[in-house]
Design a protein around this motif. Sequence first.
Motif, short mmCIF file in Angstrom:
data_model
loop_
_atom_site.label_atom_id
_atom_site.label_comp_id
_atom_site.label_asym_id
_atom_site.label_seq_id
_atom_site.Cartn_x
_atom_site.Cartn_y
_atom_site.Cartn_z
N GLY A 69 0.86 -1.17 0.00
CA GLY A 69 0.00 0.00 0.00
C GLY A 69 0.90 1.23 0.00
O GLY A 69 2.13 1.12 -0.05
N ILE A 70 0.31 2.39 0.06
CA ILE A 70 1.10 3.61 -0.01
C ILE A 70 2.02 3.77 1.21
O ILE A 70 3.16 4.21 1.09
CB ILE A 70 0.21 4.85 -0.23
CG1 ILE A 70 1.04 6.08 -0.59
CG2 ILE A 70 -0.66 5.13 0.97
CD1 ILE A 70 1.66 6.03 -1.93
N GLY A 71 1.54 3.38 2.39
CA GLY A 71 2.38 3.44 3.58
C GLY A 71 3.52 2.44 3.51
O GLY A 71 4.66 2.74 3.88
N GLY A 72 3.22 1.23 3.04
CA GLY A 72 4.27 0.21 2.87
C GLY A 72 5.30 0.64 1.85
O GLY A 72 6.50 0.40 2.02
N LEU A 73 4.83 1.26 0.76
CA LEU A 73 5.76 1.75 -0.26
C LEU A 73 6.66 2.85 0.32
O LEU A 73 7.87 2.87 0.05
CB LEU A 73 4.99 2.27 -1.47
CG LEU A 73 5.82 2.78 -2.64
CD1 LEU A 73 6.71 1.67 -3.20
CD2 LEU A 73 4.91 3.32 -3.73
N ALA A 74 6.08 3.74 1.11
CA ALA A 74 6.88 4.79 1.76
C ALA A 74 7.90 4.17 2.70
O ALA A 74 9.06 4.61 2.76
CB ALA A 74 5.98 5.76 2.51
N TYR A 75 7.51 3.14 3.42
CA TYR A 75 8.42 2.45 4.34
C TYR A 75 9.58 1.81 3.58
O TYR A 75 10.75 1.99 3.94
CB TYR A 75 7.65 1.40 5.14
CG TYR A 75 8.51 0.55 6.01
CD1 TYR A 75 9.02 1.04 7.20
CD2 TYR A 75 8.84 -0.75 5.64
CE1 TYR A 75 9.83 0.27 8.01
CE2 TYR A 75 9.64 -1.54 6.44
CZ TYR A 75 10.13 -1.03 7.63
OH TYR A 75 10.93 -1.80 8.40
N ALA A 88 7.32 11.41 -2.68
CA ALA A 88 6.13 11.25 -3.51
C ALA A 88 5.03 10.53 -2.73
O ALA A 88 3.85 10.91 -2.81
CB ALA A 88 6.48 10.48 -4.79
N CYS A 89 5.41 9.52 -1.97
CA CYS A 89 4.43 8.80 -1.15
C CYS A 89 3.81 9.72 -0.10
O CYS A 89 2.60 9.68 0.13
CB CYS A 89 5.09 7.60 -0.46
SG CYS A 89 5.51 6.26 -1.58
N ILE A 90 4.62 10.54 0.53
CA ILE A 90 4.12 11.47 1.53
C ILE A 90 3.14 12.46 0.90
O ILE A 90 2.08 12.76 1.47
CB ILE A 90 5.29 12.20 2.23
CG1 ILE A 90 6.07 11.20 3.08
CG2 ILE A 90 4.79 13.37 3.07
CD1 ILE A 90 7.38 11.74 3.60
N ILE A 91 3.47 12.93 -0.28
CA ILE A 91 2.58 13.88 -0.97
C ILE A 91 1.26 13.19 -1.35
O ILE A 91 0.17 13.76 -1.17
CB ILE A 91 3.29 14.46 -2.22
CG1 ILE A 91 4.41 15.40 -1.76
CG2 ILE A 91 2.30 15.18 -3.13
CD1 ILE A 91 5.35 15.83 -2.86
N VAL A 92 1.34 11.95 -1.84
CA VAL A 92 0.12 11.21 -2.20
C VAL A 92 -0.74 10.96 -0.96
O VAL A 92 -1.97 11.11 -1.01
CB VAL A 92 0.47 9.88 -2.91
CG1 VAL A 92 -0.74 8.98 -3.02
CG2 VAL A 92 1.04 10.17 -4.28
N ILE A 93 -0.12 10.62 0.16
CA ILE A 93 -0.87 10.40 1.40
C ILE A 93 -1.60 11.68 1.81
O ILE A 93 -2.78 11.66 2.15
CB ILE A 93 0.08 9.91 2.52
CG1 ILE A 93 0.54 8.49 2.25
CG2 ILE A 93 -0.59 9.99 3.89
CD1 ILE A 93 1.70 8.03 3.12
N THR A 96 -4.42 12.55 -0.71
CA THR A 96 -5.55 11.64 -0.52
C THR A 96 -6.38 12.06 0.68
O THR A 96 -7.62 12.07 0.63
CB THR A 96 -5.07 10.19 -0.36
OG1 THR A 96 -4.31 9.83 -1.52
CG2 THR A 96 -6.24 9.24 -0.20
N ALA A 97 -5.72 12.43 1.76
CA ALA A 97 -6.44 12.89 2.96
C ALA A 97 -7.24 14.16 2.66
O ALA A 97 -8.40 14.27 3.07
CB ALA A 97 -5.46 13.12 4.10
N LEU A 98 -6.63 15.09 1.96
CA LEU A 98 -7.34 16.32 1.60
C LEU A 98 -8.52 16.04 0.69
O LEU A 98 -9.60 16.64 0.84
CB LEU A 98 -6.38 17.31 0.93
CG LEU A 98 -5.34 17.95 1.83
CD1 LEU A 98 -4.35 18.77 1.00
CD2 LEU A 98 -6.00 18.82 2.88
N THR A 99 -8.34 15.12 -0.25
CA THR A 99 -9.43 14.76 -1.16
C THR A 99 -10.58 14.10 -0.42
O THR A 99 -11.75 14.43 -0.66
CB THR A 99 -8.91 13.83 -2.27
OG1 THR A 99 -7.84 14.47 -2.96
CG2 THR A 99 -10.01 13.47 -3.25
N LEU A 100 -10.27 13.17 0.49
CA LEU A 100 -11.31 12.53 1.29
C LEU A 100 -12.10 13.57 2.08
O LEU A 100 -13.34 13.54 2.12
CB LEU A 100 -10.71 11.50 2.24
CG LEU A 100 -10.28 10.17 1.63
CD1 LEU A 100 -9.46 9.37 2.64
CD2 LEU A 100 -11.48 9.38 1.18
#
Length: 118
Positions: A69-75, A88-93, A96-100
């Motif tokens: 997942g995105i967190g696993g990819l960032a890890y 990039a993962c941090i920005i996507v996270i 996504t939060a802002l979009t939700l």
Amino acid sequence: MVIATIAGVQQVSADRINAARSLGANRIQVIGRVLLPATLPDLIGGIRVAVGFAWTTVVAAELNNGIPGIGGLAYLAGQQLNTPLTMACIIVIGLTALTLDAVISWIGALVVPWKGKA
């Protein structure tokens, strides 16, 4: 969400409930036409908070366990010192939060137009 719902119900004026009852509303009508509309703004706020906590928890669980997942990819990117991918993962996270949050706010504005902008 439960706390937000309880708070919303407690904020409903007893005068509104009594007025509906004096006009002949039964228990179901009081709930559907008085309590629910008055509680919806607080319920939407509770949903926004709950979704934020849920998203944070999912990402944190992926970060800790390396689950795909995105967190696993960032890890994994952090372990491999791949800074651009980590950023990039941090920005996507974050996006996504802002979009939700924006989607839930938009739905709230459609469902509860009398509340106004949050």
